[in-house]
Design a protein around this motif. Structure first.
Motif, PDB file in Angstrom:
ATOM      1  N   VAL A 102       0.831  -1.204   0.000  1.00  0.00           N
ATOM      2  CA  VAL A 102       0.000   0.000   0.000  1.00  0.00           C
ATOM      3  C   VAL A 102       0.865   1.254   0.000  1.00  0.00           C
ATOM      4  CG1 VAL A 102      -1.969  -1.136   1.080  1.00  0.00           C
ATOM      5  CG2 VAL A 102      -0.237  -0.062   2.526  1.00  0.00           C
ATOM      6  N   ASN A 103       2.094   1.116  -0.488  1.00  0.00           N
ATOM      7  CA  ASN A 103       2.993   2.264  -0.571  1.00  0.00           C
ATOM      8  C   ASN A 103       2.523   3.241  -1.644  1.00  0.00           C
ATOM      9  OD1 ASN A 103       5.087   1.431   1.376  1.00  0.00           O
ATOM     10  ND2 ASN A 103       5.341  -0.280  -0.036  1.00  0.00           N
ATOM     11  N   ASP A 104       2.995   4.466  -1.546  1.00  0.00           N
ATOM     12  CA  ASP A 104       2.573   5.462  -2.529  1.00  0.00           C
ATOM     13  C   ASP A 104       3.591   5.577  -3.662  1.00  0.00           C
ATOM     14  OD1 ASP A 104       4.495   6.562  -0.889  1.00  0.00           O
ATOM     15  OD2 ASP A 104       3.598   8.549  -0.828  1.00  0.00           O
ATOM     16  N   HIS A 105       3.067   5.791  -4.864  1.00  0.00           N
ATOM     17  CA  HIS A 105       3.876   6.047  -6.057  1.00  0.00           C
ATOM     18  C   HIS A 105       4.943   4.972  -6.284  1.00  0.00           C
ATOM     19  CE1 HIS A 105       1.846   9.848  -6.187  1.00  0.00           C
ATOM     20  NE2 HIS A 105       2.331  10.216  -5.021  1.00  0.00           N
ATOM     21  N   VAL A 106       4.456   3.767  -6.568  1.00  0.00           N
ATOM     22  CA  VAL A 106       5.335   2.619  -6.792  1.00  0.00           C
ATOM     23  C   VAL A 106       5.160   2.103  -8.216  1.00  0.00           C
ATOM     24  CG1 VAL A 106       5.904   0.264  -6.076  1.00  0.00           C
ATOM     25  CG2 VAL A 106       5.220   1.953  -4.365  1.00  0.00           C
ATOM     26  N   PHE A 107       6.263   1.813  -8.860  1.00  0.00           N
ATOM     27  CA  PHE A 107       6.247   1.158 -10.169  1.00  0.00           C
ATOM     28  C   PHE A 107       6.821  -0.238  -9.988  1.00  0.00           C
ATOM     29  CE2 PHE A 107       8.047  -0.091 -14.260  1.00  0.00           C
ATOM     30  CZ  PHE A 107       7.035   0.243 -15.148  1.00  0.00           C
ATOM     31  N   VAL A 108       6.032  -1.257 -10.342  1.00  0.00           N
ATOM     32  CA  VAL A 108       6.459  -2.649 -10.198  1.00  0.00           C
ATOM     33  C   VAL A 108       6.783  -3.222 -11.569  1.00  0.00           C
ATOM     34  CG1 VAL A 108       5.871  -4.934  -9.313  1.00  0.00           C
ATOM     35  CG2 VAL A 108       4.918  -2.900  -8.213  1.00  0.00           C
ATOM     36  N   MET A 109       7.911  -3.922 -11.662  1.00  0.00           N
ATOM     37  CA  MET A 109       8.261  -4.611 -12.898  1.00  0.00           C
ATOM     38  C   MET A 109       8.746  -6.018 -12.556  1.00  0.00           C
ATOM     39  SD  MET A 109      11.857  -2.669 -13.891  1.00  0.00           S
ATOM     40  CE  MET A 109      12.274  -3.907 -15.130  1.00  0.00           C
ATOM     41  N   LEU A 110       8.166  -7.013 -13.246  1.00  0.00           N
ATOM     42  CA  LEU A 110       8.526  -8.408 -13.035  1.00  0.00           C
ATOM     43  C   LEU A 110       8.901  -9.021 -14.375  1.00  0.00           C
ATOM     44  CD1 LEU A 110       5.637  -9.547 -10.638  1.00  0.00           C
ATOM     45  CD2 LEU A 110       7.889  -8.638 -10.027  1.00  0.00           C
ATOM     46  N   ASP A 111       9.986  -9.751 -14.388  1.00  0.00           N
ATOM     47  CA  ASP A 111      10.537 -10.306 -15.625  1.00  0.00           C
ATOM     48  C   ASP A 111       9.506 -11.140 -16.378  1.00  0.00           C
ATOM     49  OD1 ASP A 111      12.190 -11.192 -17.621  1.00  0.00           O
ATOM     50  OD2 ASP A 111      13.539 -12.323 -16.310  1.00  0.00           O
ATOM     51  N   ALA A 112       9.267 -10.777 -17.640  1.00  0.00           N
ATOM     52  CA  ALA A 112       8.374 -11.544 -18.515  1.00  0.00           C
ATOM     53  C   ALA A 112       9.154 -12.163 -19.674  1.00  0.00           C
ATOM     54  CB  ALA A 112       7.255 -10.643 -19.057  1.00  0.00           C
ATOM     55  N   ARG A 113      10.487 -12.149 -19.560  1.00  0.00           N
ATOM     56  CA  ARG A 113      11.403 -12.718 -20.553  1.00  0.00           C
ATOM     57  C   ARG A 113      11.404 -11.911 -21.856  1.00  0.00           C
ATOM     58  NH1 ARG A 113      10.897 -19.330 -19.913  1.00  0.00           N
ATOM     59  NH2 ARG A 113      11.267 -19.388 -17.669  1.00  0.00           N
ATOM     60  N   SER A 114      12.349 -12.246 -22.714  1.00  0.00           N
ATOM     61  CA  SER A 114      12.488 -11.596 -24.020  1.00  0.00           C
ATOM     62  C   SER A 114      12.594 -10.081 -23.899  1.00  0.00           C
ATOM     63  CB  SER A 114      11.317 -11.973 -24.935  1.00  0.00           C
ATOM     64  OG  SER A 114      11.240 -13.373 -25.100  1.00  0.00           O
ATOM     65  N   SER A 115      13.355  -9.609 -22.879  1.00  0.00           N
ATOM     66  CA  SER A 115      13.562  -8.171 -22.655  1.00  0.00           C
ATOM     67  C   SER A 115      12.254  -7.429 -22.433  1.00  0.00           C
ATOM     68  CB  SER A 115      14.330  -7.546 -23.832  1.00  0.00           C
ATOM     69  OG  SER A 115      15.609  -8.125 -23.944  1.00  0.00           O
ATOM     70  N   ARG A 116      11.318  -8.080 -21.754  1.00  0.00           N
ATOM     71  CA  ARG A 116      10.036  -7.475 -21.416  1.00  0.00           C
ATOM     72  C   ARG A 116       9.742  -7.699 -19.935  1.00  0.00           C
ATOM     73  NH1 ARG A 116       5.529  -9.860 -25.170  1.00  0.00           N
ATOM     74  NH2 ARG A 116       6.327 -11.759 -24.219  1.00  0.00           N
ATOM     75  N   ALA A 117       8.814  -6.928 -19.420  1.00  0.00           N
ATOM     76  CA  ALA A 117       8.426  -7.082 -18.015  1.00  0.00           C
ATOM     77  C   ALA A 117       6.939  -6.815 -17.853  1.00  0.00           C
ATOM     78  CB  ALA A 117       9.220  -6.125 -17.136  1.00  0.00           C
ATOM     79  N   TYR A 118       6.320  -7.534 -16.923  1.00  0.00           N
ATOM     80  CA  TYR A 118       4.988  -7.173 -16.469  1.00  0.00           C
ATOM     81  C   TYR A 118       5.158  -5.893 -15.666  1.00  0.00           C
ATOM     82  CZ  TYR A 118       4.301 -12.179 -17.292  1.00  0.00           C
ATOM     83  OH  TYR A 118       4.267 -13.428 -17.853  1.00  0.00           O
ATOM     84  N   ALA A 119       4.338  -4.908 -15.913  1.00  0.00           N
ATOM     85  CA  ALA A 119       4.561  -3.615 -15.287  1.00  0.00           C
ATOM     86  C   ALA A 119       3.249  -2.953 -14.894  1.00  0.00           C
ATOM     87  CB  ALA A 119       5.336  -2.694 -16.242  1.00  0.00           C
ATOM     88  N   ILE A 152      10.302  -1.137  -7.955  1.00  0.00           N
ATOM     89  CA  ILE A 152      10.574  -2.374  -7.231  1.00  0.00           C
ATOM     90  C   ILE A 152      10.327  -3.572  -8.145  1.00  0.00           C
ATOM     91  CG2 ILE A 152      10.010  -1.387  -4.970  1.00  0.00           C
ATOM     92  CD1 ILE A 152       7.327  -2.795  -5.119  1.00  0.00           C
ATOM     93  N   GLY A 153      10.794  -4.722  -7.709  1.00  0.00           N
ATOM     94  CA  GLY A 153      10.635  -5.937  -8.501  1.00  0.00           C
ATOM     95  C   GLY A 153      11.962  -6.345  -9.112  1.00  0.00           C
ATOM     96  N   ASP A 154      11.923  -6.768 -10.370  1.00  0.00           N
ATOM     97  CA  ASP A 154      13.133  -7.226 -11.059  1.00  0.00           C
ATOM     98  C   ASP A 154      13.862  -6.038 -11.673  1.00  0.00           C
ATOM     99  OD1 ASP A 154      12.645  -9.866 -10.370  1.00  0.00           O
ATOM    100  OD2 ASP A 154      11.399 -10.208 -12.142  1.00  0.00           O
ATOM    101  N   THR A 155      14.280  -5.136 -10.817  1.00  0.00           N
ATOM    102  CA  THR A 155      14.892  -3.888 -11.263  1.00  0.00           C
ATOM    103  C   THR A 155      16.281  -4.083 -11.848  1.00  0.00           C
ATOM    104  OG1 THR A 155      15.580  -3.534  -8.975  1.00  0.00           O
ATOM    105  CG2 THR A 155      13.562  -2.446  -9.691  1.00  0.00           C
ATOM    106  N   SER A 156      16.906  -5.224 -11.591  1.00  0.00           N
ATOM    107  CA  SER A 156      18.221  -5.489 -12.179  1.00  0.00           C
ATOM    108  C   SER A 156      18.139  -5.533 -13.704  1.00  0.00           C
ATOM    109  CB  SER A 156      18.789  -6.806 -11.651  1.00  0.00           C
ATOM    110  OG  SER A 156      17.946  -7.896 -11.996  1.00  0.00           O
TER     111      SER A 156
END
Length: 201
Positions: A102-119, A152-156
């Motif tokens: 429930v944090n404010d102003h967060v962008f989440v990205m999770l690896d979806a392979r092939s140089s893409r991410a769920y975001a 946050i997420g797969d930020t690497s």
């Protein structure tokens, strides 16, 4: 009210037991592609630690995607069996919501392979940029336009440091945001990569 919360959609296995909204027990393990063999032993250990049996559960809460094709199905299958057998309600949240809490102003990205991410971009547990799939260049451009966002997420994937996430606390805080599943039998995982309408052009 006894609530079992589970997530197996991405790199972690998360199991949380809530009683009247408070955490009684919880585990968040990094076990990429090992959730299926890990879930039951860890679930039993959590339940035993507080003296709960399956028949004690009043409701179940899970993530329903996006995430790994197999991973999302693991917790969902267990939840559907429990809820159907006991005739108790099932609730869902997005995998991205679990990461953001429930944090404010967060962008989440999770690896979806092939140089893409769920975001997705969230503010206090609610999406203000709906879930989609973005390629990494699009993510970098979006973040440059929105420098106030905490990423946050797969930020690497975009050469940023990773941030620790309290999945157990997030499940607790997100319980009021969960969507009730009206028909458990037709519940299916949400796989954004199978839906071209979600692709960012």
């Amino acid at each position: 009210m006894k609530t079992l919360c589970m997530d197996s959609a991405h790199r972690h296995l998360v199991i949380v037991l809530l009683e009247d909204g408070e955490v009684k027990a919880g585990k968040a393990l990094s076990c990429w592609k090992q959730q299926s063999e890990t879930l039951f032993p860890e679930l039993i250990a959590c339940m035993d630690s507080v003296g709960w049996k399956a028949d004690d559960l009043d409701e179940v809460m899970i993530t329903d995607g996006p995430g790994s094709y197999t991973g999302v199905r693991i917790a969902m299958a267990v939840a559907k069996v429990l809820c159907t057998r006991k005739h108790i309600p099932l609730y869902c949240i997005s995998t991205l919501q679990l990461y953001a809490g429930v944090n404010d102003h967060v962008f989440v990205m999770l690896d979806a392979r092939s140089s893409r991410a769920y975001a997705g971009s969230l503010n206090h547990g609610v999406f203000d940029k709906e879930e989609c799939i973005m390629n990494l260049d699009e993510i970098k451009a979006y973040l440059k336009e929105h420098p106030d966002l905490k990423v946050i997420g797969d930020t690497s994937l975009i050469d940023m440091e990773t941030t620790d996430i309290d999945f157990i606390e997030n499940f607790k805080l997100l319980r009021p945001y969960a969507r009730k599943v009206e028909n458990i039998h037709i519940l299916t995982p949400r796989y954004l990569k199978d839906q071209s309408a979600y692709m960012v052009k």
